[in-house]
Write an enzyme that holds these catalytic residues in place. Structure first.
Site, mmCIF file in Angstrom:
data_model
loop_
_atom_site.group_PDB
_atom_site.id
_atom_site.type_symbol
_atom_site.label_atom_id
_atom_site.label_comp_id
_atom_site.label_asym_id
_atom_site.label_seq_id
_atom_site.Cartn_x
_atom_site.Cartn_y
_atom_site.Cartn_z
ATOM 1 N N PRO A 37 6.541 1.878 4.074
ATOM 2 C CG PRO A 37 8.443 0.578 3.775
ATOM 3 C CD PRO A 37 6.987 0.494 4.087
ATOM 4 C CD GLU A 38 3.438 7.160 1.742
ATOM 5 O OE1 GLU A 38 3.355 7.795 0.681
ATOM 6 O OE2 GLU A 38 2.642 7.291 2.685
ATOM 7 C CG HIS A 86 10.639 -11.145 11.814
ATOM 8 N ND1 HIS A 86 9.570 -11.972 11.533
ATOM 9 C CD2 HIS A 86 10.508 -10.797 13.113
ATOM 10 C CE1 HIS A 86 8.821 -12.106 12.625
ATOM 11 N NE2 HIS A 86 9.376 -11.407 13.592
ATOM 12 C CE LYS A 130 -8.616 9.905 -13.086
ATOM 13 N NZ LYS A 130 -8.909 9.190 -14.269
ATOM 14 N NE ARG A 138 1.698 -6.179 9.526
ATOM 15 C CZ ARG A 138 0.784 -5.221 9.439
ATOM 16 N NH1 ARG A 138 1.122 -3.976 9.650
ATOM 17 N NH2 ARG A 138 -0.448 -5.514 9.130
#
Ligand SMILES: [Zn+2]
Length: 269
Positions: free
Chosen positions: A2-3, A90, A150, A109
């Site tokens: 998930p972001e 889970h 950078k 997981r």
């Protein structure tokens, strides 16, 4: 995984059900996630929930005393139940509210985390984080300053948590495509105009993805971590060898340090 948009969508979805509610008790079935679940979670009885916030990819539940920090890892998700359902293998944590709603954390997981802390600002997870991408402070002047001198690629720079948080691989690829910049371009060689457009596109794409996550995921974070309804709107990510939606050239995919970059050779330079 998930972001930011999935987590923000989840936050917006659960907020109305949890804010101003009082916790009855919590049940922890498995203490061993990425870090051991804080034992203090068991002592949150009768605590009032002030707010549900997000910082980077952490969901934060502000209690009368301290905060619950939830990180979704690879496969974590939150579910709101309005009646008890027998837990599956889970389903590691249940937080029962006095209003009978149950907040359930599931993580196949077990790379996620659930912690309790009394002070967020000094916590090691938050001390070194860069700006929120949707904040006003994250603007082109800020990014111009950060990219000055950078030498790393622009994709690495916008994925660098110390500069700006929560731009994962999917949204980094999409923002660079929308701006017409190759992921491998050297950060310090971007023009001010390109940086302005990049910042605008990062915000637009994240907001759009949050909306989609909010409309298609409802009370769930998708377990496979795909970006919810936004998946249909991806223009380069996951589209290797498919024609570019803008120009028809085939999308290129290259792996670098375990992360895939996707771009169009014609639209990006
Ligand atoms: Zn193209």
């Amino acid at each position: 995984m998930p972001e930011l948009p999935e987590i923000e969508a989840c936050r917006r979805n659960i907020e109305p059900y949890l804010i101003n509610q009082v916790i009855d008790y919590a049940v922890v079935r498995n203490l061993s996630l990425r870090w051991p679940i804080s034992k203090e979670i068991l002592n949150i009885r009768n605590q009032f929930i002030f707010s549900i916030k997000r910082r980077a990819k952490y969901l934060l539940i502000q209690l009368q005393h301290g905060w619950i920090i939830i990180h979704f890892g690879m496969s974590g998700r939150l579910m709101l139940l309005n009646q008890y359902e027998y837990p599956q293998k889970h389903d590691h944590i249940d937080i029962f509210m006095k209003n009978k709603i149950i907040l359930r954390y599931t993580d196949q997981r077990r790379f996620g985390a659930c912690l309790w802390v009394d002070n967020l600002s000094t916590h090691f997870l938050f001390k070194h984080l860069g700006l929120e991408p949707l904040s006003e402070e994250f603007n082109s002047q800020y990014l111009v300053n950060k990219l000055n001198l950078k030498k790393t690629s622009i994709k690495q720079s916008i994925m660098n948590n110390k500069i700006v948080v929560g731009i994962g691989n999917i949204y980094a690829n999409e923002s660079l495509f929308a701006t017409g910049i190759l992921p491998s371009r050297c950060s310090m060689h971007l023009s001010r105009k390109e940086i302005q457009l990049l910042v605008k596109n990062i915000k637009l794409i994240l907001l759009n993805a949050i909306e989609e996550g909010g409309t298609t995921l409802r009370n769930f974070l998708q377990s496979d971590g795909k970006p919810g309804g936004f998946a249909n709107k991806l223009k380069v990510y996951g589209r290797a060898k498919k024609p570019c939606l803008e120009c028809g050239a085939l999308i290129i995919k290259e792996k670098y340090k375990g992360r895939s970059s996707y771009w169009c050779q014609e639209c990006q330079s």
